[in-house]
Design a protein around this motif. Structure first.
Motif, PDB file in Angstrom:
ATOM      1  N   GLU A 199      41.872  31.774  35.969  1.00  0.00           N
ATOM      2  CA  GLU A 199      40.966  30.661  36.260  1.00  0.00           C
ATOM      3  C   GLU A 199      39.620  31.135  36.810  1.00  0.00           C
ATOM      4  OE1 GLU A 199      43.321  28.370  38.924  1.00  0.00           O
ATOM      5  OE2 GLU A 199      44.496  27.402  37.339  1.00  0.00           O
ATOM      6  N   THR A 200      39.604  32.282  37.465  1.00  0.00           N
ATOM      7  CA  THR A 200      38.359  32.772  38.063  1.00  0.00           C
ATOM      8  C   THR A 200      37.873  34.060  37.409  1.00  0.00           C
ATOM      9  OG1 THR A 200      39.616  33.934  39.797  1.00  0.00           O
ATOM     10  CG2 THR A 200      38.892  31.686  40.283  1.00  0.00           C
ATOM     11  N   ARG A 224      44.842  28.702  31.094  1.00  0.00           N
ATOM     12  CA  ARG A 224      44.395  29.510  32.219  1.00  0.00           C
ATOM     13  C   ARG A 224      45.462  29.535  33.317  1.00  0.00           C
ATOM     14  NH1 ARG A 224      39.031  31.144  32.508  1.00  0.00           N
ATOM     15  NH2 ARG A 224      37.682  30.311  30.872  1.00  0.00           N
ATOM     16  N   TYR A 231      44.808  38.510  36.102  1.00  0.00           N
ATOM     17  CA  TYR A 231      45.739  37.454  36.519  1.00  0.00           C
ATOM     18  C   TYR A 231      47.182  37.771  36.137  1.00  0.00           C
ATOM     19  CZ  TYR A 231      46.334  36.199  31.667  1.00  0.00           C
ATOM     20  OH  TYR A 231      46.678  36.252  30.337  1.00  0.00           O
TER      21      TYR A 231
END
Length: 252
Positions: A199-200, A224, A231
């Motif tokens: 997500e980031t 995501r 991740y």
């Protein structure tokens, strides 16, 4: 599972564990920049027994450490084509490996025996993949700082200078390939494509991930997960569950 070199002669590119009975699908996995086949050593434990997990090993790392570093997509494609022996197969790649998997998918599809599924992770689509700075030319301190920012290097590794001497040239090699990468103009793939990212993840901001939908004429999904560029370290069980479900939906 301990990955061992493929039992078939002439395949230093491929690493797999023990062969599984009743395999319905071969899954070939491509590593991130500087990475090796060991990045996928635990995947078979979490994927169904009908999936045969095979990691692609690039020259100049791990068991191929004595070979010159380099990326030879044609040789990779030949190794995969000879290995699957008619068994349906899919491709997965993370970060730099996503683009390698994408290029392999095109090369293999051109022979008439392309993948039944392509999964790309932590990468913008090909048209947006070329970085806007030459990270491969950073000095060692700058390159290490960049690797730490990406989350692709642990504090334990930073404390092992002998190991860093092996990793840094491989990272430079792979980033040099990425910085020179320009996708060819060609028809979209005819297999489904799945795109995954954190997500980031700064490499895949906003709706960039959905740009992969333009690379296929078949189905497309995107998801995501919590976390950044790497991740999948913390979210691996969830990712593999999603991947297994998607591959199961192919009804091979």
């Amino acid at each position: 599972m301990t990955m061992q070199e493929s039992a078939r002669p002439g395949s230093p590119w491929l690493m797999r564990g023990e062969r599984r009975p009743d395999v319905r699908l071969a899954l070939y996995c491509l590593p991130h920049a500087g990475g090796g086949a060991s990045a996928y050593r635990d995947w078979a434990r979490s994927l169904p027994a009908w999936i045969d997990v095979i990691a692609v090993q690039l020259p100049g790392r791990e068991n191929r450490i004595r070979e010159p570093l380099g990326i030879d997509l044609d040789a990779m494609a030949e190794a995969v084509d000879a290995d699957h022996q008619g068994v349906p197969y899919a491709l997965f790649g993370h970060s730099n490996g996503a683009l390698l998997a994408f290029e392999l998918a095109h090369r293999l599809s051109a022979t008439g025996a392309g993948p039944v599924h392509l999964s790309v992770s932590g990468s913008p689509p090909p048209a947006l993949a070329t970085p806007n700075r030459a990270v491969s030319r950073f000095d060692e301190a700058g390159l290490l700082d960049w690797m730490v920012e990406q989350g692709g290097i642990s504090q334990q590794l930073l404390a092992l200078p002998d190991l860093l001497e092996l990793v840094i040239p491989a990272v430079r090699c792979d980033l040099s390939w990425l910085e020179a990468y320009r996708p060819a103009v060609r028809p979209a793939l005819s297999c489904p494509v799945s795109a995954f990212a954190g997500e980031t993840d700064p490499r895949v901001p906003g709706d960039v991930l959905t740009g992969w939908s333009r690379e296929t004429t078949a189905g497309f999904t995107a998801r995501r997960y919590p976390g950044g560029h790497f991740y999948l370290i913390d979210e691996l069980p969830v990712l593999l569950g999603d991947l297994a479900e998607q591959l199961s939906d192919l009804r091979l």
